[in-house]
Design an enzyme around this catalytic site. Structure first.
Site, PDB file in Angstrom:
ATOM      1  N   THR A 179       0.732  -1.249   0.046  1.00 31.73           N
ATOM      2  CA  THR A 179       0.108  -0.023   0.062  1.00 31.73           C
ATOM      3  C   THR A 179       0.760   1.225  -0.104  1.00 31.73           C
ATOM      4  O   THR A 179       1.985   1.235   0.465  1.00 31.73           O
ATOM      5  CB  THR A 179      -1.027  -0.191   1.285  1.00 31.73           C
ATOM      6  OG1 THR A 179      -1.443   1.448   1.572  1.00 31.73           O
ATOM      7  CG2 THR A 179      -0.173  -0.346   2.477  1.00 31.73           C
ATOM      8  N   GLU A 237       0.245   3.645   2.108  1.00 31.43           N
ATOM      9  CA  GLU A 237       0.333   4.277   3.302  1.00 31.43           C
ATOM     10  C   GLU A 237       1.523   3.868   4.030  1.00 31.43           C
ATOM     11  O   GLU A 237       1.866   4.460   4.914  1.00 31.43           O
ATOM     12  CB  GLU A 237      -0.957   3.429   4.258  1.00 31.43           C
ATOM     13  CG  GLU A 237      -2.306   3.658   3.424  1.00 31.43           C
ATOM     14  CD  GLU A 237      -3.413   3.499   4.559  1.00 31.43           C
ATOM     15  OE1 GLU A 237      -3.423   3.451   5.594  1.00 31.43           O
ATOM     16  OE2 GLU A 237      -4.313   3.031   3.874  1.00 31.43           O
ATOM     17  N   TYR A 255      -1.810  -0.961  10.907  1.00 28.14           N
ATOM     18  CA  TYR A 255      -2.019  -1.554   9.597  1.00 28.14           C
ATOM     19  C   TYR A 255      -0.735  -1.164   8.655  1.00 28.14           C
ATOM     20  O   TYR A 255      -0.123  -2.057   8.146  1.00 28.14           O
ATOM     21  CB  TYR A 255      -3.350  -1.144   9.041  1.00 28.14           C
ATOM     22  CG  TYR A 255      -3.456  -1.577   7.486  1.00 28.14           C
ATOM     23  CD1 TYR A 255      -3.226  -2.662   6.961  1.00 28.14           C
ATOM     24  CD2 TYR A 255      -3.355  -0.319   6.638  1.00 28.14           C
ATOM     25  CE1 TYR A 255      -3.265  -2.834   5.625  1.00 28.14           C
ATOM     26  CE2 TYR A 255      -3.314  -0.428   5.056  1.00 28.14           C
ATOM     27  CZ  TYR A 255      -3.195  -1.940   4.722  1.00 28.14           C
ATOM     28  OH  TYR A 255      -3.259  -2.058   3.334  1.00 28.14           O
TER      29      TYR A 255
HETATM   30  P1  NAD Z   1      -9.163  -7.662   1.946  1.00 27.29           P
HETATM   31  O1  NAD Z   1      -9.307  -7.442   3.384  1.00 27.29           O
HETATM   32  O2  NAD Z   1     -10.467  -7.436   0.841  1.00 27.29           O
HETATM   33  O3  NAD Z   1      -8.902  -9.228   1.783  1.00 27.29           O
HETATM   34  C1  NAD Z   1      -7.818  -9.894   2.299  1.00 27.29           C
HETATM   35  C2  NAD Z   1      -7.981 -11.391   2.064  1.00 27.29           C
HETATM   36  O4  NAD Z   1      -7.004 -11.976   2.804  1.00 27.29           O
HETATM   37  C3  NAD Z   1      -9.361 -11.956   2.579  1.00 27.29           C
HETATM   38  O5  NAD Z   1      -9.951 -12.886   1.441  1.00 27.29           O
HETATM   39  C4  NAD Z   1      -8.938 -12.722   3.477  1.00 27.29           C
HETATM   40  O6  NAD Z   1      -9.941 -14.027   4.023  1.00 27.29           O
HETATM   41  C5  NAD Z   1      -7.316 -13.124   3.506  1.00 27.29           C
HETATM   42  N1  NAD Z   1      -6.581 -13.499   4.718  1.00 27.29           N
HETATM   43  C6  NAD Z   1      -6.467 -12.752   5.643  1.00 27.29           C
HETATM   44  N2  NAD Z   1      -5.824 -13.462   6.490  1.00 27.29           N
HETATM   45  C7  NAD Z   1      -5.293 -14.266   6.018  1.00 27.29           C
HETATM   46  C8  NAD Z   1      -4.098 -15.322   6.471  1.00 27.29           C
HETATM   47  N3  NAD Z   1      -3.695 -15.417   7.501  1.00 27.29           N
HETATM   48  N4  NAD Z   1      -3.954 -16.454   5.393  1.00 27.29           N
HETATM   49  C9  NAD Z   1      -4.734 -16.506   4.141  1.00 27.29           C
HETATM   50  N5  NAD Z   1      -5.602 -15.406   3.809  1.00 27.29           N
HETATM   51  C10 NAD Z   1      -5.956 -14.426   4.631  1.00 27.29           C
HETATM   52  O7  NAD Z   1      -8.168  -6.905   1.274  1.00 27.29           O
HETATM   53  P2  NAD Z   1      -7.878  -6.178   0.043  1.00 27.29           P
HETATM   54  O8  NAD Z   1      -8.397  -4.738   0.083  1.00 27.29           O
HETATM   55  O9  NAD Z   1      -8.431  -6.968  -1.282  1.00 27.29           O
HETATM   56  O10 NAD Z   1      -6.367  -5.978  -0.031  1.00 27.29           O
HETATM   57  C11 NAD Z   1      -5.393  -6.861  -0.617  1.00 27.29           C
HETATM   58  C12 NAD Z   1      -4.083  -6.761  -0.402  1.00 27.29           C
HETATM   59  O11 NAD Z   1      -3.745  -5.405  -1.209  1.00 27.29           O
HETATM   60  C13 NAD Z   1      -3.683  -6.337   1.030  1.00 27.29           C
HETATM   61  O12 NAD Z   1      -2.307  -6.862   1.251  1.00 27.29           O
HETATM   62  C14 NAD Z   1      -3.674  -4.859   1.104  1.00 27.29           C
HETATM   63  O13 NAD Z   1      -2.634  -4.311   2.031  1.00 27.29           O
HETATM   64  C15 NAD Z   1      -3.218  -4.356  -0.287  1.00 27.29           C
HETATM   65  N6  NAD Z   1      -3.803  -2.874  -0.418  1.00 27.29           N
HETATM   66  C16 NAD Z   1      -5.040  -2.944  -0.505  1.00 27.29           C
HETATM   67  C17 NAD Z   1      -5.589  -1.507  -0.875  1.00 27.29           C
HETATM   68  C18 NAD Z   1      -6.940  -1.159  -0.703  1.00 27.29           C
HETATM   69  O14 NAD Z   1      -7.255   0.180  -1.147  1.00 27.29           O
HETATM   70  N7  NAD Z   1      -8.034  -2.021  -0.572  1.00 27.29           N
HETATM   71  C19 NAD Z   1      -4.694  -0.626  -1.328  1.00 27.29           C
HETATM   72  C20 NAD Z   1      -3.429  -0.954  -1.800  1.00 27.29           C
HETATM   73  C21 NAD Z   1      -2.861  -2.235  -1.153  1.00 27.29           C
END
Ligand code: NAD
Length: 366
Positions: free
Chosen positions: A138, A140, A164
């Site tokens: 991210t 962030e 986070y």
């Molecule tokens: P999300 O919370 O929607 O999904 C996370 C997924 O990971 C879920 O399906 C959950 O079941 C799974 N998960 C959590 N803990 C786990 C574990 N211990 N073992 C296996 N699976 C596990 O997140 P997202 O928004 O899709 O984000 C995905 C990635 O992208 C993250 O790493 C986040 O940091 C990064 N990211 C997100 C954003 C955003 O705006 N949403 C922006 C930049 C980066």
């Protein structure tokens, strides 16, 4: 040639968009490795579930034997690591799960990938040469740009503010150190805020759409002047696949949408789109006269106490990925937000099942 993608967190918001893109628009195979926490929703993957190129394995990335077994069984060409605890407010209420999954889980996954990659070097050198581990992170991690008009570049120092972002920063450092120390062929991407279809209703944009539809208050933190750079999730998915398949080993790529907006502007724009598509009815009124601003969903906006440690501004310089890999977003903020509102209006069953918890019953180990 068709590759096998090992996607962690594939039942989440961004992971499911990556999987839909890979199954619908390429001939690659996907293994979705997801623990199915509250954020994992297999109902976001209904359109790919019957594909013979798609496999789901319910597993925790912190479980080393399970990870080792999945690598051996599926022999992936590419790992895309998206599994994480991802909600900033939850990290403030309970940081331990963030350290466990985002830091410890990433280390476990790196070790499983390294053991697998070493075995490939002995048995299938060409496959080892082509193997990639792509870590998804991210913007962030870079902290706060309050009071400047600077942009985050790949050289910006890390200064995370929340549990986070600190846990994501730690995982980025681990991934880079596995590349430097062991030569594991890794790549890192840091992306701005995503929005779009299948977004969990606790996040800002879906929360505002669904509260507005229900006539509930639209809670805006502080004065709503926090600036985020918004990217449509399907644009992010396309960028990620490009980096995983064409990026340079050891490199970092920032991904963003050139869409800096204040939170208040985002909420007001959602209200304007909704006013057009589902005119706001003042409680108790039955008039059919044209909307006045007084009748707008905007009157539901309520300012609430700011989140502790809330960063004021994030903004991404995405020129490296544009220049080196030829990626640019297809959606503007206006087109992407309209598509998103329309998607929530057309997919009530999906979000109602998230709201009442029934989506979690689909979590079988298939
Ligand atoms: P999300 O919370 O929607 O999904 C996370 C997924 O990971 C879920 O399906 C959950 O079941 C799974 N998960 C959590 N803990 C786990 C574990 N211990 N073992 C296996 N699976 C596990 O997140 P997202 O928004 O899709 O984000 C995905 C990635 O992208 C993250 O790493 C986040 O940091 C990064 N990211 C997100 C954003 C955003 O705006 N949403 C922006 C930049 C980066």
């Amino acid at each position: 040639m068709s590759k096998t993608f090992f996607i962690t967190g594939g039942a989440g918001f961004i992971g499911s968009a990556v999987i839909r893109e890979l199954i619908h628009n390429t001939d690659n195979h996907v293994v979705n490795v997801d623990k199915l926490t509250y954020a994992g929703n297999l109902e976001s993957l209904v359109s790919v579930a019957d594909s013979e190129r798609y496999t789901f394995a319910q597993a925790d990335i912190c479980d080393a034997p399970a990870m080792q077994q999945l690598f051996e069984q599926h022999q992936p060409d590419v790992v895309m690591h998206l599994a994480a605890e991802s909600h900033v407010d939850r990290s403030i209420d309970g940081p331990a799960a963030f350290i466990q999954t985002n830091v410890v889980g990433t280390a476990v996954l790196l070790e499983a990938a390294r053991a697998y990659w070493k075995s490939l070097q002995q048995q299938e050198p060409a496959k080892a040469e082509a193997f990639r581990f792509h870590h998804i992170s991210t913007d962030e991690v870079y902290g706060d740009l309050d009071g400047t008009d600077e942009l985050f570049t790949e050289e910006t120092s890390y200064a995370p503010s929340s549990p986070y972002s600190a846990s994501k920063a730690s995982s980025d450092h681990l991934v880079r150190s596995w590349q430097r120390t062991y030569g594991l062929p890794t790549l890192v991407t840091n992306c701005s805020n995503n929005y779009g279809p299948y977004h969990f209703p606790e996040k800002l944009i879906p929360l505002m759409i669904l509260n507005a539809l229900a006539g509930k208050p639209l809670p805006v933190y502080g004065d709503g002047q926090q600036i985020r750079d918004w990217l449509y999730v399907e644009d992010h998915a396309r960028a990620l696949i490009k980096v995983a398949t064409e990026g340079e080993i050891g490199e970092t790529y920032n991904i963003g949408g050139h869409n800096e907006q204040t939170n208040l502007h985002v909420v007001e724009t959602i209200c304007e789109i909704l006013d057009e598509l589902v005119p706001y009815k003042v409680k108790g009124s039955s008039h059919d006269s044209p909307l006045t601003t007084h009748d707008s969903h905007k009157q539901l906006i309520t300012f609430v106490t700011d989140r502790p440690g809330h960063d004021v501004r994030y903004a991404i310089d995405a020129s490296k990925i544009e220049r080196e890999l030829g990626w640019t977003p297809e959606e503007t903020f206006e087109t992407g937000l309209r598509k998103t509102v329309e998607w929530y209006l057309a997919n009530e069953t999906w979000w109602k099942r998230v709201q009442d918890g029934s989506y979690q019953r689909l979590g079988t180990n298939t």
